[in-house]
Write a protein that holds these residues in place. Sequence first.
Motif, PDB file in Angstrom:
ATOM      1  N   ALA A 231       0.662  -1.020   0.077  1.00 46.84           N
ATOM      2  CA  ALA A 231      -0.520   0.064  -0.052  1.00 46.84           C
ATOM      3  C   ALA A 231       0.979   0.978  -0.027  1.00 46.84           C
ATOM      4  O   ALA A 231       0.620   2.154  -0.712  1.00 46.84           O
ATOM      5  N   LEU A 232       1.963   1.116   0.674  1.00 41.06           N
ATOM      6  CA  LEU A 232       2.513   2.114   0.459  1.00 41.06           C
ATOM      7  C   LEU A 232       3.866   2.512  -0.406  1.00 41.06           C
ATOM      8  O   LEU A 232       3.010   3.274  -1.104  1.00 41.06           O
ATOM      9  N   THR A 273       1.857   3.308   8.017  1.00 41.70           N
ATOM     10  CA  THR A 273       2.223   4.952   7.783  1.00 41.70           C
ATOM     11  C   THR A 273       2.001   5.147   9.536  1.00 41.70           C
ATOM     12  O   THR A 273       1.509   6.493   9.906  1.00 41.70           O
ATOM     13  N   GLY A 274       0.940   4.008  10.307  1.00 39.05           N
ATOM     14  CA  GLY A 274       0.311   4.522  11.286  1.00 39.05           C
ATOM     15  C   GLY A 274      -0.762   4.641  11.504  1.00 39.05           C
ATOM     16  O   GLY A 274      -1.964   4.692  12.795  1.00 39.05           O
ATOM     17  N   ALA A 275      -1.627   4.488   9.851  1.00 38.50           N
ATOM     18  CA  ALA A 275      -3.057   4.766  10.350  1.00 38.50           C
ATOM     19  C   ALA A 275      -3.471   3.513  10.441  1.00 38.50           C
ATOM     20  O   ALA A 275      -3.068   2.820  10.537  1.00 38.50           O
ATOM     21  N   ASP A 408       2.492   2.262 -11.660  1.00 45.99           N
ATOM     22  CA  ASP A 408       3.743   2.034 -12.102  1.00 45.99           C
ATOM     23  C   ASP A 408       5.109   1.401 -10.907  1.00 45.99           C
ATOM     24  O   ASP A 408       5.695   2.639 -11.130  1.00 45.99           O
ATOM     25  N   CYS A 409       4.698   0.249 -11.035  1.00 41.36           N
ATOM     26  CA  CYS A 409       5.596   0.184 -10.143  1.00 41.36           C
ATOM     27  C   CYS A 409       5.659  -1.158  -9.717  1.00 41.36           C
ATOM     28  O   CYS A 409       4.662  -2.355  -9.309  1.00 41.36           O
ATOM     29  N   PRO A 410       6.603  -2.436 -10.650  1.00 39.25           N
ATOM     30  CA  PRO A 410       6.047  -3.399 -10.402  1.00 39.25           C
ATOM     31  C   PRO A 410       6.730  -4.964  -9.288  1.00 39.25           C
ATOM     32  O   PRO A 410       6.549  -5.591  -9.434  1.00 39.25           O
ATOM     33  N   ASN A 411       6.992  -3.739  -8.082  1.00 35.58           N
ATOM     34  CA  ASN A 411       7.574  -4.330  -7.044  1.00 35.58           C
ATOM     35  C   ASN A 411       7.279  -3.216  -5.666  1.00 35.58           C
ATOM     36  O   ASN A 411       7.986  -2.836  -4.500  1.00 35.58           O
ATOM     37  N   ALA A 412       6.179  -3.624  -6.307  1.00 33.56           N
ATOM     38  CA  ALA A 412       5.219  -2.610  -5.019  1.00 33.56           C
ATOM     39  C   ALA A 412       5.762  -2.436  -3.567  1.00 33.56           C
ATOM     40  O   ALA A 412       5.813  -1.784  -2.470  1.00 33.56           O
ATOM     41  N   LEU A 420      10.894   2.663   3.415  1.00 34.59           N
ATOM     42  CA  LEU A 420      10.903   3.304   5.025  1.00 34.59           C
ATOM     43  C   LEU A 420      12.586   2.668   5.475  1.00 34.59           C
ATOM     44  O   LEU A 420      12.402   3.518   6.708  1.00 34.59           O
ATOM     45  N   GLY A 421      13.351   1.791   4.606  1.00 36.06           N
ATOM     46  CA  GLY A 421      14.437   2.509   5.217  1.00 36.06           C
ATOM     47  C   GLY A 421      15.187   4.143   4.418  1.00 36.06           C
ATOM     48  O   GLY A 421      16.035   3.832   5.640  1.00 36.06           O
TER      49      GLY A 421
END
Length: 477
Positions: A231-232, A273-275, A408-412, A420-421
């Motif tokens: 999701a992030l 995200t804490g949500a 557009d992100c093959p590795n979500a 996060l890093g």
Amino acid sequence: MRFLGIDLGTGSLKLAIVDGDGRETAASSAAYAVTSAQPGWAETTVDAWYSALVSAASRLPANEREAVCAIGFSGQMHGVVPAAADGRALRAAMLWPDTRARDLLDAWPGPQSNPVAPGMAGPLLRWLALNEPQTAAATRWALQPKDWLRAKLGGTFVTDASDACATALALPSGDWDDALIDKLALPRAWFAPLAASHESGGMLSAEAAAELGLRAGIPMAVGAGDTPCAALGSGLASDGDALLTTGTGGQIVVMCARAPAPAHGLHTYRAATGAWYRMAAMQNVGVALEAVRGWLGHASWPEAYDDAFTADASASVSFLPYLSGERSPWMNPNARGGWLGLGLDDTRGTMMRAAFEGVAFASRAGLDAIRANGAALDSMLLAGGGSVDPRWRQLLADALRVELHAVDCPNAATRGAALLGGIAAGHWRMGDLVSLAPTATLAATPRANPSLDERLARFIDLYRRAEDWFAVKRESA
């Protein structure tokens, strides 16, 4: 400046490196098997995980690895690794498709804010305490998969709320439920302290750095479960944003500004995200389609897609994909799958097409549960390696009655871990992530299809009729 995301999935480990603008610059992966020593078991050795990590890292460009200045983690949820005080695994990891603890669920008081499934850490640990007492006695840490891997790389023994709240041993907030843990006679000391997903969870050890071709001493974010990381990484940020992921399992995630009320068959968990997010979690997506592809002898996925989508949809053949029980919306670990309605004139393509439709209909059942609880979804983002074929995307859009926008992100999930890093390293703040959302393009618009609607109704009716049979077979087993 580069940030590495590690996604420890059910059937493979994926790596992605992103730059200071959140763009992916390199990626690799390595697969491993989920084994089943006994019917209903689902395990993988941690050695297989670590070997996959080393192998995947070796295929990343050396100059990209040298530029990595932080690591983030994403991991398959619910499973557990019993470990000694030094983090050494005491047995193979027990994973979320596992059903060995299905007779132990009545130990959980009801109603729960989240459904309890046998493959969650809580039931699995209760089974361990009852059936492998020597392993239980030697256990110091009951670790989530991504937390074991981070500790293996030199990190601290810590977890985050997104993983903790999915163990069936925590409050909806993600805090450990001490009263429940005590009621189940599990040692409270097994469970790692909590930290935010973006906080530092230790530094990469010199030994691990040498094996991975990275610099020693770089910070490692605590990380999050694979669904909240996806999701992030996909850019979900606002209340009502929705995502469909198709991998080994399938998830429909809807972001929530506040904790939604409990609903049967649906999960409410903490986001990275804490949500919060509400989720329908279907166990049998890629895992069911991969099994069918093997049974039918398709040599490759392109062959399976071509065979299925050049065949006419059968008006009589249905496929229940519940090969390992099911979570959303049925919460039935005893459910099983198969074809019904086959005739002598049906072909391999007919059977493969029915399998794709069965998975789409199972996902629709999960989505309908979300809709029935107040989320009128007509558009979703789409991510996951199991949704790349345009014909499959169209079938999903038609069956779910939603407009699908491919991220557009093959590795979500891996990208989410890398972000996060970057926060752990101080390069970004949590509020910066909205501006880093990847683009999404229209992948499929739902079309009116009365015959598909009829097959969906037949599928739901077939499951309902078979439900009593599943229960009878379970009692006689």
